[in-house]
Write an enzyme that holds these catalytic residues in place. Structure first.
Site: not given
Ligand code: VGL
Ligand code: ZN
Length: 202
Positions: A13, A51, A86, A111, A156
């Site tokens: 991510d 993400d 996001h 994902k 994540c």
């Molecule tokens: C993530 C919160 C929501 C991450 C992804 O990549 O850690 N955190 N979506």
């Molecule tokens: Zn997310």
């Protein structure tokens, strides 16, 4: 671990929304990019995760009347943090950081693309049973050990590393190539949980 064919670098991510200026900015998220780029040459297998949420995603506070970002709710699969909007599919925020070297990656795994369920882990969605397919990919390429880097350490990266260890992969998380959101002590909990599962925190 240089260039062992059974070791994969999993880059989690590293997207605009998780870097300063983004919708869910992780402090210092941009600082890891040069380091991650420099590591890539040491790995035979390189995987990026992304993400990738639809606009009506259930993890967005904006999709729950009256809910504040960073509050907690109950989903059918358990507790869920409600996030600012996001990494909406196709948005600039969902794009990889432009300075991240992405051309040499073998696989991009997306994902969190189902509206009703979040997916922190690169292996299983937050119900801990729906697979993303990454395990099968890694096994069919003969991978046994993983080095996991990226954002965020306490979400994540944490869930991906713990799932990988449970699946029997050897897992190393170099902390200088990760950054954390650190909500209410979540980084300390994440580090303890990863260690408990045998993840090597380098
Ligand atoms: C993530 C919160 C929501 C991450 C992804 O990549 O850690 N955190 N979506
Ligand atoms: Zn997310």
């Amino acid at each position: 671990m240089a260039n062992r064919s059974d070791t994969a670098l999993i880059m989690i991510d590293i997207q605009n929304d998780f870097c300063p200026g983004g919708a869910l900015a992780v402090p210092g998220g941009d600082e890891i990019v040069a380091h991650v780029n420099a590591m890539q040459g040491n790995f035979a297998v390189k995987v990026l995760t992304q993400d990738w949420h639809p606009a009506d995603h259930a993890s967005f506070a904006a999709n729950h009347a009256g809910a504040e970002p960073f509050s907690l709710t109950e989903m059918p699969y358990g507790p869920q943090v409600l996030w600012p909007v996001h990494c909406v599919q196709g948005s600039d925020g969902a794009a990889f950081r432009s300075d991240l070297e992405t051309d040499s990656a073998d696989l991009v795994i997306r994902k969190g693309f189902r509206s009703a369920i979040d997916s922190y882990s690169a292996f299983f969605e937050n119900d801990h049973t729906t697979p993303t397919g990454l395990e099968g990919y890694l096994r069919s390429r003969g991978v046994q050990d993983l080095v996991m880097v990226g954002l965020a350490t306490d979400f994540c990266v944490r869930f991906s590393a713990v799932d990988a260890a449970k699946l029997g992969f050897g897992v190393t998380v170099p902390q200088n190539a990760c950054r954390a959101i650190d909500m209410d002590g979540s980084l300390a909990v994440a580090l303890a949980e990863m260690e408990e599962h045998g993840v090597v925190l380098a």
